[in-house]
Design a protein around this motif. Structure first.
Motif, PDB file in Angstrom:
ATOM      1  N   TYR A 195      12.615  -5.092  -2.370  1.00  0.00           N
ATOM      2  CA  TYR A 195      13.652  -4.204  -1.818  1.00  0.00           C
ATOM      3  C   TYR A 195      13.406  -2.766  -2.265  1.00  0.00           C
ATOM      4  O   TYR A 195      13.430  -1.837  -1.439  1.00  0.00           O
ATOM      5  CB  TYR A 195      15.022  -4.683  -2.276  1.00  0.00           C
ATOM      6  CG  TYR A 195      16.152  -3.736  -1.940  1.00  0.00           C
ATOM      7  CD1 TYR A 195      16.683  -3.677  -0.654  1.00  0.00           C
ATOM      8  CD2 TYR A 195      16.684  -2.885  -2.914  1.00  0.00           C
ATOM      9  CE1 TYR A 195      17.718  -2.804  -0.343  1.00  0.00           C
ATOM     10  CE2 TYR A 195      17.720  -2.007  -2.613  1.00  0.00           C
ATOM     11  CZ  TYR A 195      18.224  -1.972  -1.329  1.00  0.00           C
ATOM     12  OH  TYR A 195      19.246  -1.096  -1.017  1.00  0.00           O
ATOM     13  N   GLU A 196      13.175  -2.572  -3.556  1.00  0.00           N
ATOM     14  CA  GLU A 196      12.930  -1.218  -4.070  1.00  0.00           C
ATOM     15  C   GLU A 196      11.712  -0.589  -3.404  1.00  0.00           C
ATOM     16  O   GLU A 196      11.720   0.591  -3.034  1.00  0.00           O
ATOM     17  CB  GLU A 196      12.730  -1.259  -5.589  1.00  0.00           C
ATOM     18  CG  GLU A 196      13.997  -1.540  -6.381  1.00  0.00           C
ATOM     19  CD  GLU A 196      13.735  -1.478  -7.882  1.00  0.00           C
ATOM     20  OE1 GLU A 196      12.908  -0.646  -8.306  1.00  0.00           O
ATOM     21  OE2 GLU A 196      14.347  -2.262  -8.621  1.00  0.00           O
ATOM     22  N   MET A 233       6.178   4.012  -9.280  1.00  0.00           N
ATOM     23  CA  MET A 233       6.779   2.690  -9.100  1.00  0.00           C
ATOM     24  C   MET A 233       5.900   1.609  -9.709  1.00  0.00           C
ATOM     25  O   MET A 233       6.416   0.613 -10.247  1.00  0.00           O
ATOM     26  CB  MET A 233       7.040   2.397  -7.627  1.00  0.00           C
ATOM     27  CG  MET A 233       7.678   1.040  -7.389  1.00  0.00           C
ATOM     28  SD  MET A 233       8.323   0.787  -5.724  1.00  0.00           S
ATOM     29  CE  MET A 233       9.791   1.834  -5.791  1.00  0.00           C
ATOM     30  N   LEU A 234       4.598   1.771  -9.651  1.00  0.00           N
ATOM     31  CA  LEU A 234       3.706   0.806 -10.284  1.00  0.00           C
ATOM     32  C   LEU A 234       4.028   0.682 -11.768  1.00  0.00           C
ATOM     33  O   LEU A 234       4.165  -0.427 -12.303  1.00  0.00           O
ATOM     34  CB  LEU A 234       2.250   1.231 -10.095  1.00  0.00           C
ATOM     35  CG  LEU A 234       1.189   0.296 -10.674  1.00  0.00           C
ATOM     36  CD1 LEU A 234       1.147  -1.026  -9.931  1.00  0.00           C
ATOM     37  CD2 LEU A 234      -0.182   0.955 -10.661  1.00  0.00           C
ATOM     38  N   GLN A 275      -3.335  -5.028  -8.497  1.00  0.00           N
ATOM     39  CA  GLN A 275      -2.416  -4.665  -9.576  1.00  0.00           C
ATOM     40  C   GLN A 275      -1.017  -4.380  -9.021  1.00  0.00           C
ATOM     41  O   GLN A 275      -0.013  -4.734  -9.643  1.00  0.00           O
ATOM     42  CB  GLN A 275      -2.956  -3.446 -10.329  1.00  0.00           C
ATOM     43  CG  GLN A 275      -4.138  -3.755 -11.218  1.00  0.00           C
ATOM     44  CD  GLN A 275      -4.900  -2.513 -11.661  1.00  0.00           C
ATOM     45  OE1 GLN A 275      -4.490  -1.395 -11.356  1.00  0.00           O
ATOM     46  NE2 GLN A 275      -5.999  -2.705 -12.354  1.00  0.00           N
ATOM     47  N   GLY A 276      -0.967  -3.775  -7.854  1.00  0.00           N
ATOM     48  CA  GLY A 276       0.323  -3.515  -7.221  1.00  0.00           C
ATOM     49  C   GLY A 276       1.063  -4.789  -6.878  1.00  0.00           C
ATOM     50  O   GLY A 276       2.281  -4.882  -7.057  1.00  0.00           O
ATOM     51  N   THR A 277       0.337  -5.802  -6.399  1.00  0.00           N
ATOM     52  CA  THR A 277       1.006  -7.066  -6.074  1.00  0.00           C
ATOM     53  C   THR A 277       1.469  -7.782  -7.337  1.00  0.00           C
ATOM     54  O   THR A 277       2.487  -8.483  -7.318  1.00  0.00           O
ATOM     55  CB  THR A 277       0.072  -7.996  -5.277  1.00  0.00           C
ATOM     56  OG1 THR A 277      -1.048  -8.398  -6.091  1.00  0.00           O
ATOM     57  CG2 THR A 277      -0.435  -7.320  -4.018  1.00  0.00           C
ATOM     58  N   GLY A 290       0.793  -1.224   0.000  1.00  0.00           N
ATOM     59  CA  GLY A 290       0.000   0.000   0.000  1.00  0.00           C
ATOM     60  C   GLY A 290       0.824   1.270   0.000  1.00  0.00           C
ATOM     61  O   GLY A 290       0.267   2.374   0.037  1.00  0.00           O
ATOM     62  N   SER A 291       2.142   1.126  -0.047  1.00  0.00           N
ATOM     63  CA  SER A 291       3.022   2.301  -0.152  1.00  0.00           C
ATOM     64  C   SER A 291       3.538   2.501  -1.569  1.00  0.00           C
ATOM     65  O   SER A 291       4.373   3.387  -1.803  1.00  0.00           O
ATOM     66  CB  SER A 291       4.217   2.152   0.810  1.00  0.00           C
ATOM     67  OG  SER A 291       5.100   1.138   0.369  1.00  0.00           O
TER      68      SER A 291
END
Length: 336
Positions: free
Chosen positions: A75-76, A25-26, A63-65, A19-20
């Motif tokens: 890590y990123e 980044m997505l 979608q993020g996962t 959730g961050s």
């Protein structure tokens, strides 16, 4: 922005690492891992982050996962969040991680641990931020999946701060997982559980009685039960409240309706947190700003909630003492 809140040393105990993930980044990880998204531009992604209901939020979270496919990706993501912590003067943070989602896609569970752990090692070295991860059982996937996850978790307990219970609450009380939590308790591993957000006060009671939790995540429905209020006043079980999340997910319609000030005034052990900060547009500093602006929470309340968070954290005794000292020094310099 309040300079007091901006500069105040902080502690966060309720934050889901996926959730961050910010829109940039997505897109970056989607391109790297060749994952097709239903967006063409950064502007379209940012628009999707302004979701209208729970379904749109869940779709975005999934979608993020999907774009996370390696330890390097984790890590990123972790370093990006911890860098934000450094900017917001967060001394210590404890993050939830979802392992089942990745193992169901055939990815190794170790990649989640390795990536997050490496991120925290960098943050400890570069920014003196302490903390770690709390893997969760995904309650709506059922007891059998949780039991499978527990077999893996048992092999890595030295890498965790605690074990959590998260995801869809209604219909999945902690009592369903009582046998597993009994084994977790026998190993001396702390337990935390999401309860009393969408579910009633009974879900909080279940977390307390059936899981024997060290903390309740959310807990805002405790105010519906006078007996539970009295119990929480007596025991001082910490409640990790996430105000902006509650508004974004329509638990309350407006921040002015939030009960965080009432909880504080009743003497409950409240802490303030961000939950899914990129998705809700509010990291810890912004959550503090919101409750100060709209809920009648003052600077003394914010200091109190931060001291509560230090005590409620799974940091060692020496680190807790150090964090209290840092916060006391800040208070001495900024409170007349």
């Amino acid at each position: 922005m309040s300079e007091f809140i901006k500069n105040m040393p902080k502690v966060e105990l309720h934050m889901h690492i996926e959730g961050s993930m910010m829109p940039e980044m997505l897109l970056q990880l989607a391109e790297k891992n060749q994952v097709k998204l239903p967006y063409q531009t950064l502007e379209e992604v940012k628009s999707a982050y302004e979701f209208k209901d729970l379904t749109e939020f869940v779709d975005l979270y999934i979608q993020g996962t999907e774009v996370i496919q390696s330890a390097d990706d984790f890590y990123e993501l972790t370093v990006a969040y911890l860098n934000k912590c450094q900017e917001q003067n967060i001394m210590h943070t404890e993050v939830f991680c979802d392992i089942r989602t990745y193992t169901d896609r055939g990815l190794p569970a170790e990649m989640v641990l390795d990536g997050i752990e490496s991120g925290f090692k960098k943050a400890a070295k570069d920014w003196q931020i302490s903390g770690g991860m709390i893997p969760t059982f995904i309650r709506h996937l059922g007891v059998e999946k949780a039991a499978e996850d527990w077999l893996f978790y048992q092999q890595h307990t030295q890498r965790f701060l605690a074990i959590g219970l998260a995801a869809i609450e209604v219909g999945y009380p902690a009592s369903l997982f009582k046998e597993i939590f009994s084994e977790v308790n026998e190993l001396g591993m702390p337990i935390v559980a999401h309860a009393g957000e969408e579910g009633s006060a009974e879900y909080i009671w279940s977390a307390i009685k059936d899981a024997k939790v060290s903390r309740i995540d959310h807990g805002i429905r405790s105010l519906d039960d006078p007996e539970l209020i009295a119990y929480l006043q007596q025991t001082q079980i910490p409640l990790t409240v996430c105000p902006c999340s509650n508004i974004s997910l329509h638990v309350f319609d407006h921040m002015q309706q939030h009960v965080i000030k009432k909880m504080l005034d009743l003497g409950l052990n409240v802490t303030i947190n961000s939950d899914d900060p990129a998705h809700f547009g509010a990291y810890l500093t912004e959550n503090m700003m919101a409750v100060k602006q709209h809920c009648g929470v003052n600077d003394d309340d914010l200091l109190r909630m931060t001291h509560n968070a230090i005590d409620a954290s799974f940091a060692g005794a020496e680190r807790k003492h150090n964090m209290h000292h840092i916060l006391d020094q800040f208070e001495a310099q900024h409170v007349q």
